[in-house]
Scaffold this motif. Sequence first.
Motif, PDB file in Angstrom:
ATOM      1  N   ARG A  78       0.828  -1.217   0.000  1.00  0.00           N
ATOM      2  CA  ARG A  78       0.000   0.000   0.000  1.00  0.00           C
ATOM      3  C   ARG A  78       0.856   1.258   0.000  1.00  0.00           C
ATOM      4  O   ARG A  78       0.591   2.204  -0.754  1.00  0.00           O
ATOM      5  N   ILE A  79       1.882   1.276   0.844  1.00  0.00           N
ATOM      6  CA  ILE A  79       2.726   2.466   0.918  1.00  0.00           C
ATOM      7  C   ILE A  79       3.557   2.618  -0.360  1.00  0.00           C
ATOM      8  O   ILE A  79       3.687   3.722  -0.908  1.00  0.00           O
ATOM      9  N   SER A  80       4.106   1.532  -0.835  1.00  0.00           N
ATOM     10  CA  SER A  80       4.927   1.592  -2.048  1.00  0.00           C
ATOM     11  C   SER A  80       4.123   2.065  -3.244  1.00  0.00           C
ATOM     12  O   SER A  80       4.627   2.802  -4.102  1.00  0.00           O
ATOM     13  N   ALA A  81       2.865   1.663  -3.323  1.00  0.00           N
ATOM     14  CA  ALA A  81       2.023   2.077  -4.439  1.00  0.00           C
ATOM     15  C   ALA A  81       1.828   3.587  -4.465  1.00  0.00           C
ATOM     16  O   ALA A  81       1.692   4.189  -5.541  1.00  0.00           O
ATOM     17  N   ALA A  82       1.844   4.204  -3.284  1.00  0.00           N
ATOM     18  CA  ALA A  82       1.641   5.648  -3.212  1.00  0.00           C
ATOM     19  C   ALA A  82       2.927   6.440  -3.379  1.00  0.00           C
ATOM     20  O   ALA A  82       2.897   7.617  -3.754  1.00  0.00           O
ATOM     21  N   VAL A  83       4.079   5.806  -3.116  1.00  0.00           N
ATOM     22  CA  VAL A  83       5.349   6.531  -3.086  1.00  0.00           C
ATOM     23  C   VAL A  83       6.278   6.150  -4.227  1.00  0.00           C
ATOM     24  O   VAL A  83       6.989   6.994  -4.778  1.00  0.00           O
ATOM     25  N   ASP A  84       6.298   4.872  -4.582  1.00  0.00           N
ATOM     26  CA  ASP A  84       7.273   4.368  -5.556  1.00  0.00           C
ATOM     27  C   ASP A  84       7.112   5.045  -6.914  1.00  0.00           C
ATOM     28  O   ASP A  84       6.002   5.316  -7.376  1.00  0.00           O
ATOM     29  N   GLY A  85       8.246   5.331  -7.545  1.00  0.00           N
ATOM     30  CA  GLY A  85       8.241   5.856  -8.906  1.00  0.00           C
ATOM     31  C   GLY A  85       7.907   7.325  -9.035  1.00  0.00           C
ATOM     32  O   GLY A  85       7.300   7.739 -10.024  1.00  0.00           O
ATOM     33  N   VAL A  86       8.302   8.149  -8.051  1.00  0.00           N
ATOM     34  CA  VAL A  86       8.028   9.585  -8.146  1.00  0.00           C
ATOM     35  C   VAL A  86       8.824  10.182  -9.298  1.00  0.00           C
ATOM     36  O   VAL A  86       9.924   9.728  -9.639  1.00  0.00           O
TER      37      VAL A  86
ATOM     38  N   HIS B 208      13.050  -7.362  -5.558  1.00  0.00           N
ATOM     39  CA  HIS B 208      13.157  -7.407  -7.020  1.00  0.00           C
ATOM     40  C   HIS B 208      13.580  -8.768  -7.554  1.00  0.00           C
ATOM     41  O   HIS B 208      13.877  -8.894  -8.743  1.00  0.00           O
ATOM     42  N   GLY B 209      13.663  -9.761  -6.680  1.00  0.00           N
ATOM     43  CA  GLY B 209      13.988 -11.100  -7.139  1.00  0.00           C
ATOM     44  C   GLY B 209      15.380 -11.274  -7.696  1.00  0.00           C
ATOM     45  O   GLY B 209      15.658 -12.255  -8.391  1.00  0.00           O
ATOM     46  N   ASP B 210      16.286 -10.323  -7.413  1.00  0.00           N
ATOM     47  CA  ASP B 210      17.646 -10.432  -7.951  1.00  0.00           C
ATOM     48  C   ASP B 210      18.672 -10.768  -6.869  1.00  0.00           C
ATOM     49  O   ASP B 210      19.876 -10.636  -7.073  1.00  0.00           O
ATOM     50  N   GLY B 211      18.190 -11.189  -5.716  1.00  0.00           N
ATOM     51  CA  GLY B 211      19.090 -11.557  -4.629  1.00  0.00           C
ATOM     52  C   GLY B 211      19.627 -10.394  -3.836  1.00  0.00           C
ATOM     53  O   GLY B 211      20.518 -10.577  -2.995  1.00  0.00           O
ATOM     54  N   ASN B 212      19.108  -9.185  -4.069  1.00  0.00           N
ATOM     55  CA  ASN B 212      19.568  -8.005  -3.342  1.00  0.00           C
ATOM     56  C   ASN B 212      18.973  -8.000  -1.939  1.00  0.00           C
ATOM     57  O   ASN B 212      17.762  -7.846  -1.772  1.00  0.00           O
ATOM     58  N   LEU B 213      19.796  -8.179  -0.925  1.00  0.00           N
ATOM     59  CA  LEU B 213      19.318  -8.209   0.457  1.00  0.00           C
ATOM     60  C   LEU B 213      18.763  -6.839   0.838  1.00  0.00           C
ATOM     61  O   LEU B 213      19.389  -5.804   0.588  1.00  0.00           O
ATOM     62  N   SER B 214      17.591  -6.843   1.478  1.00  0.00           N
ATOM     63  CA  SER B 214      16.919  -5.562   1.694  1.00  0.00           C
ATOM     64  C   SER B 214      16.593  -5.224   3.145  1.00  0.00           C
ATOM     65  O   SER B 214      16.345  -4.056   3.447  1.00  0.00           O
ATOM     66  N   TYR B 215      16.567  -6.209   4.050  1.00  0.00           N
ATOM     67  CA  TYR B 215      16.158  -5.905   5.426  1.00  0.00           C
ATOM     68  C   TYR B 215      17.326  -6.075   6.387  1.00  0.00           C
ATOM     69  O   TYR B 215      17.945  -7.140   6.421  1.00  0.00           O
TER      70      TYR B 215
ATOM     71  N   GLN C 117      14.299   5.847  -0.220  1.00  0.00           N
ATOM     72  CA  GLN C 117      14.558   4.451  -0.571  1.00  0.00           C
ATOM     73  C   GLN C 117      13.325   3.778  -1.164  1.00  0.00           C
ATOM     74  O   GLN C 117      13.418   3.006  -2.122  1.00  0.00           O
ATOM     75  N   VAL C 118      12.157   4.072  -0.610  1.00  0.00           N
ATOM     76  CA  VAL C 118      10.922   3.494  -1.142  1.00  0.00           C
ATOM     77  C   VAL C 118      10.584   4.125  -2.486  1.00  0.00           C
ATOM     78  O   VAL C 118      10.163   3.443  -3.433  1.00  0.00           O
ATOM     79  N   ALA C 119      10.772   5.445  -2.590  1.00  0.00           N
ATOM     80  CA  ALA C 119      10.462   6.143  -3.839  1.00  0.00           C
ATOM     81  C   ALA C 119      11.330   5.653  -4.993  1.00  0.00           C
ATOM     82  O   ALA C 119      10.879   5.595  -6.143  1.00  0.00           O
ATOM     83  N   LEU C 120      12.568   5.280  -4.685  1.00  0.00           N
ATOM     84  CA  LEU C 120      13.476   4.785  -5.720  1.00  0.00           C
ATOM     85  C   LEU C 120      13.340   3.282  -5.939  1.00  0.00           C
ATOM     86  O   LEU C 120      14.031   2.713  -6.793  1.00  0.00           O
ATOM     87  N   GLY C 121      12.473   2.653  -5.167  1.00  0.00           N
ATOM     88  CA  GLY C 121      12.255   1.219  -5.317  1.00  0.00           C
ATOM     89  C   GLY C 121      13.393   0.371  -4.781  1.00  0.00           C
ATOM     90  O   GLY C 121      13.517  -0.807  -5.135  1.00  0.00           O
ATOM     91  N   ALA C 122      14.228   0.937  -3.905  1.00  0.00           N
ATOM     92  CA  ALA C 122      15.373   0.204  -3.375  1.00  0.00           C
ATOM     93  C   ALA C 122      15.016  -0.649  -2.167  1.00  0.00           C
ATOM     94  O   ALA C 122      15.715  -1.619  -1.871  1.00  0.00           O
ATOM     95  N   HIS C 123      13.946  -0.264  -1.456  1.00  0.00           N
ATOM     96  CA  HIS C 123      13.569  -0.980  -0.243  1.00  0.00           C
ATOM     97  C   HIS C 123      12.055  -0.973  -0.062  1.00  0.00           C
ATOM     98  O   HIS C 123      11.351  -0.103  -0.586  1.00  0.00           O
ATOM     99  N   TYR C 124      11.584  -1.940   0.717  1.00  0.00           N
ATOM    100  CA  TYR C 124      10.201  -1.943   1.160  1.00  0.00           C
ATOM    101  C   TYR C 124      10.080  -1.024   2.380  1.00  0.00           C
ATOM    102  O   TYR C 124      11.064  -0.810   3.105  1.00  0.00           O
ATOM    103  N   PRO C 125       8.882  -0.497   2.643  1.00  0.00           N
ATOM    104  CA  PRO C 125       8.703   0.342   3.835  1.00  0.00           C
ATOM    105  C   PRO C 125       9.109  -0.340   5.141  1.00  0.00           C
ATOM    106  O   PRO C 125       9.652   0.306   6.040  1.00  0.00           O
ATOM    107  N   THR C 126       8.854  -1.648   5.266  1.00  0.00           N
ATOM    108  CA  THR C 126       9.259  -2.333   6.495  1.00  0.00           C
ATOM    109  C   THR C 126      10.774  -2.457   6.601  1.00  0.00           C
ATOM    110  O   THR C 126      11.315  -2.527   7.711  1.00  0.00           O
ATOM    111  N   ASP C 127      11.483  -2.467   5.468  1.00  0.00           N
ATOM    112  CA  ASP C 127      12.947  -2.426   5.504  1.00  0.00           C
ATOM    113  C   ASP C 127      13.420  -1.113   6.120  1.00  0.00           C
ATOM    114  O   ASP C 127      14.373  -1.070   6.909  1.00  0.00           O
TER     115      ASP C 127
END
Length: 233
Positions: A48-56, A122-129, A178-188
């Motif tokens: 929900r949060i990412s949908a509102a913030v991601d991709g500014v 992103h399914g590329d093995g990038n550790l996020s939390y 970080q969320v706006a750039l799609g680098a992390h989830y809000p919980t991260d």
Amino acid sequence: MNGRPAPAVLPPSLRVWLGPIAALAALVVVVLGVLYADDSKPGMVDARISAAVDGVGPPWRYVALALDFLGEPGGAVMLVVAMLAGCLLLRRPRAAVFTVAGVGMTVGTATLLKHLVGRTIHGDGNLSYPSGHTAFFTALALIVALLATGRLGLGRPAGTSLVLAAALVAGAAMGWAQVALGAHYPTDVLGGCCTALAVVPATAWLVDRMADRPALADRMADRLADAGRRERR
């Protein structure tokens, strides 16, 4: 007798309150880590949060990129060096040690947690939390707030408010980037902020303990010497 001891980096007025706050933050980090261990998908709140913030788009994307740079090695080193220069100009070597130790312990803890939790994005093995960028930026803000509290002699209400406000503003700003750039989830991001809240006060306490030991030993030696001189009279 020795000169006046260096001021504590963990203000005495905040010790009672920061302990429970740090413990609560550590609990949040652990709970989120368990919930999202080895996961690669966003949770309900994340989505929900990412949908509102991601991709500014511009100009906010440029702001997000600028904040993101401050969490990258180049930007982080620049900020830490500026902090160290300020501490040394003010003749606060203990504060300089605290800056390096606080940032180092926070980033190191966040990196260790990434490998322990194993959450990816992103399914590329990038550790996020948790978010290392958010942990670093929040830690630096907390260090500045703690040092300012001690230098200004703020009491418990004002000092606690300043420390929590610094953590909230810094964590929210870097977290949004970080969320706006799609680098992390809000919980991260929440995990990164809480990592700093848990680690920085503990590091401040440890720095004070280690720095005060030689001073305490010197004072005891001075007292023993004074007692010996009195006995010889």
